[in-house]
Design a protein around this motif. Structure first.
Motif, mmCIF file in Angstrom:
data_model
loop_
_atom_site.group_PDB
_atom_site.id
_atom_site.type_symbol
_atom_site.label_atom_id
_atom_site.label_comp_id
_atom_site.label_asym_id
_atom_site.label_seq_id
_atom_site.Cartn_x
_atom_site.Cartn_y
_atom_site.Cartn_z
ATOM 1 N N SER A 67 0.772 -1.131 -0.017
ATOM 2 C CA SER A 67 -0.076 0.129 0.044
ATOM 3 C C SER A 67 0.790 1.349 -0.086
ATOM 4 O O SER A 67 2.043 1.331 0.093
ATOM 5 N N GLY A 68 0.264 2.461 -0.163
ATOM 6 C CA GLY A 68 0.868 3.857 -0.075
ATOM 7 C C GLY A 68 1.267 3.928 1.441
ATOM 8 O O GLY A 68 2.505 4.392 1.708
ATOM 9 N N THR A 69 0.688 3.486 2.499
ATOM 10 C CA THR A 69 0.996 3.717 3.687
ATOM 11 C C THR A 69 2.264 2.717 4.174
ATOM 12 O O THR A 69 3.149 3.137 4.797
ATOM 13 N N ILE A 72 5.123 4.609 3.047
ATOM 14 C CA ILE A 72 5.675 5.623 3.855
ATOM 15 C C ILE A 72 6.602 5.018 5.058
ATOM 16 O O ILE A 72 7.567 5.632 5.111
ATOM 17 N N PHE A 92 -2.647 13.368 5.329
ATOM 18 C CA PHE A 92 -1.531 11.999 4.756
ATOM 19 C C PHE A 92 -0.221 12.403 5.082
ATOM 20 O O PHE A 92 0.551 11.582 5.332
ATOM 21 N N THR A 135 4.444 15.529 0.527
ATOM 22 C CA THR A 135 3.169 15.042 -0.115
ATOM 23 C C THR A 135 2.721 15.907 -1.227
ATOM 24 O O THR A 135 2.158 16.795 -0.833
ATOM 25 N N ASN A 137 0.132 15.902 -3.369
ATOM 26 C CA ASN A 137 -1.309 16.121 -3.380
ATOM 27 C C ASN A 137 -1.937 15.759 -2.121
ATOM 28 O O ASN A 137 -1.926 14.516 -1.945
ATOM 29 N N SER A 139 -4.573 14.821 -0.181
ATOM 30 C CA SER A 139 -5.854 14.052 -0.619
ATOM 31 C C SER A 139 -7.054 14.696 0.579
ATOM 32 O O SER A 139 -8.134 14.379 0.161
ATOM 33 N N VAL A 167 0.902 9.651 -4.232
ATOM 34 C CA VAL A 167 -0.094 8.510 -4.226
ATOM 35 C C VAL A 167 -1.446 8.998 -5.150
ATOM 36 O O VAL A 167 -2.021 8.485 -5.756
ATOM 37 N N SER A 168 -2.091 10.266 -4.951
ATOM 38 C CA SER A 168 -3.062 10.735 -5.575
ATOM 39 C C SER A 168 -3.072 11.846 -6.682
ATOM 40 O O SER A 168 -4.007 12.287 -6.963
ATOM 41 N N SER A 186 0.078 4.235 -4.491
ATOM 42 C CA SER A 186 -0.618 3.204 -4.595
ATOM 43 C C SER A 186 -1.410 3.013 -5.888
ATOM 44 O O SER A 186 -1.955 4.154 -6.468
ATOM 45 N N LYS A 189 -5.956 4.576 -6.805
ATOM 46 C CA LYS A 189 -6.152 5.929 -7.121
ATOM 47 C C LYS A 189 -6.055 6.429 -8.698
ATOM 48 O O LYS A 189 -7.050 5.956 -9.599
HETATM 49 C C1 LIG Z 1 -4.282 7.485 -0.069
HETATM 50 C C2 LIG Z 1 -3.186 8.083 0.121
HETATM 51 C C3 LIG Z 1 -2.271 7.616 0.834
HETATM 52 C C4 LIG Z 1 -2.466 6.259 1.426
HETATM 53 O O1 LIG Z 1 -2.210 5.103 0.548
HETATM 54 P P1 LIG Z 1 -2.885 3.681 0.927
HETATM 55 O O2 LIG Z 1 -2.539 2.920 -0.450
HETATM 56 O O3 LIG Z 1 -4.213 3.835 1.154
HETATM 57 O O4 LIG Z 1 -2.094 3.053 2.081
HETATM 58 C C5 LIG Z 1 -1.130 8.305 1.118
HETATM 59 N N1 LIG Z 1 -0.851 9.529 0.616
HETATM 60 C C6 LIG Z 1 -1.846 9.992 -0.036
HETATM 61 C C7 LIG Z 1 -1.768 11.514 -0.505
HETATM 62 C C8 LIG Z 1 -3.164 9.474 -0.305
HETATM 63 O O5 LIG Z 1 -3.933 10.005 -1.120
#
Ligand SMILES: *Cc1c(COP(=O)(O)O)cnc(C)c1O
Length: 358
Positions: A67-69, A72, A92, A135, A137, A139, A167-168, A186, A189
């Motif tokens: 995942s994106g998390t 991180i 985020f 970050t 964007n 979100s 991510v977004s 991730s 999106k």
């Molecule tokens: C959704 C999002 C994340 C988290 O990504 P996941 O895949 O849900 O863990 C991190 N950063 C931003 C900017 C996001 O929009």
């Protein structure tokens, strides 16, 4: 009734996603061993195509996470001994900072008020900072930081590592990858896949830092450390059993997007964002939360809805249009509208029409 998901993630699937999953199931990709030649071909193709599509330099690694998390957490673990700096303007970017605290680092932060951006040109970053985290964007608030300003900052501090959460905003954002050490996203999106996979684009310098931490006896975790991810990636493999089908479908979607052309996708995103903001700026019931045009996100539009009557999300859901709620404490006073490649101009026009009737 066909539903259109304007939710910011999971979001509307890219129009070809379903077909590719179907094909993947039918042809046995879902059961493919991750130690097989066929898998290594998928790995190699998805990374090569992604690099071409996003113009990532050859000497960067592409790693796959859950995942994106996760990306991180891996970024902090692998790139920071003690000091990271975080630009925080929403939930985020706050998560990024929080992750550093939870991993026992000593992060600092520069905060912007919700809905506003940073003045990146007039600040100095302390010498001790090893990694700068941004970050692109946010979100939760719909603030997009101009990427060229982030790049200027990176140029000003070439000795520091820079991490960028896209991510977004991927594939809308044009990143000069050479100026970054970790860029991640991730797939649920902008690429329009179901959730379940993250992608990290990592510089050699970041892997070197990770190895230095190990040498110093600092833990980089036992799962998905950069050195292990790198030695696996060099063989077109992953350390663990990965979501093979997701990698296969991502490869296919990137091929589809490449056929259309990234510039066309970006232009269309600009057009749809323009339509949405023009509507919001001329409407009495709705207004864009971000007032400064410079910081208005093109991919996640956050809307104040206090002046509108009724349950906006429900009214639209009854028409098959699913939109996101506000984030956190703004759950009931805002809505969030995703503007990803899966959304057509026609879809956005329909959404605007329905909003105008509320
Ligand atoms: C959704 C999002 C994340 C988290 O990504 P996941 O895949 O849900 O863990 C991190 N950063 C931003 C900017 C996001 O929009």
């Amino acid at each position: 009734m066909k539903k259109i998901f304007f939710t910011p993630g999971p979001a509307e699937l890219y129009p070809t996603t379903f077909k590719h999953f179907q094909k993947g199931f039918q042809t046995g990709v879902a059961s493919l061993s991750h130690r097989s030649r066929e898998f290594r071909e998928i790995f190699q193709e998805v990374t090569t195509d992604l690099k071409k599509f996003l113009q990532i330099p050859d000497d960067y690694y592409v790693f796959f996470t859950g995942s994106g998390t996760e990306a991180i957490e891996r970024t902090i673990q692998n790139c920071v001994e003690k000091y990271s700096l975080h630009f925080v303007n929403g939930a985020f970017s706050k998560r990024f900072y929080q992750s550093a605290i939870e991993l026992g680092k000593k992060p600092s932060l520069i905060e912007a008020t919700a809905g506003d951006g940073f003045d990146l040109q007039n600040l100095s970053i302390p010498k001790k900072i090893e990694l700068v985290c941004l970050t692109h964007n946010e979100s939760s608030t719909g603030v997009m930081t101009p990427v060229y300003e982030i790049e200027l900052l990176s140029k000003k501090y070439p000795e520091k590592l820079f991490a960028l959460d896209v991510v977004s905003s991927v594939p809308y954002v044009n990143v000069n990858y050479k100026l970054f050490d970790v860029v991640f996203f991730s797939v649920q999106k902008g690429f329009g896949l179901p959730a379940g996979m993250g992608v990290m684009i990592v510089s050699k310098r970041a892997v070197k830092k990770s190895k230095e931490l190990v040498k110093k006896g600092i833990s980089i975790g036992s799962y998905h450390g950069f050195p292990t991810l790198m030695s696996s990636a060099k063989k077109n493999e992953t350390p663990e059993t990965p979501p093979v089908l997701h990698m296969y479908v991502l490869k296919k979607v990137i091929k589809d997007m490449t056929k259309i052309g990234i510039e066309k996708i970006q232009k269309e995103t600009d057009l749809k964002a323009k339509l949405l903001y023009e509507f919001l700026d001329s409407n009495k019931k709705f207004s864009a939360f971000v007032t400064n045009p410079k910081f208005r996100s093109k991919t996640i539009i956050v809307v104040d809805i206090q002046k509108a009557k009724g349950d906006i999300r429900k009214i639209l859901a009854d028409k098959g249009l699913l939109i996101g709620s506000g984030y956190g404490k703004n759950k009931n006073t805002q809505i969030r509208i995703a503007n990803f490649p899966a959304h057509s101009v026609q879809d956005v026009k329909r959404l605007i029409k329905e909003l105008s009737l509320v």
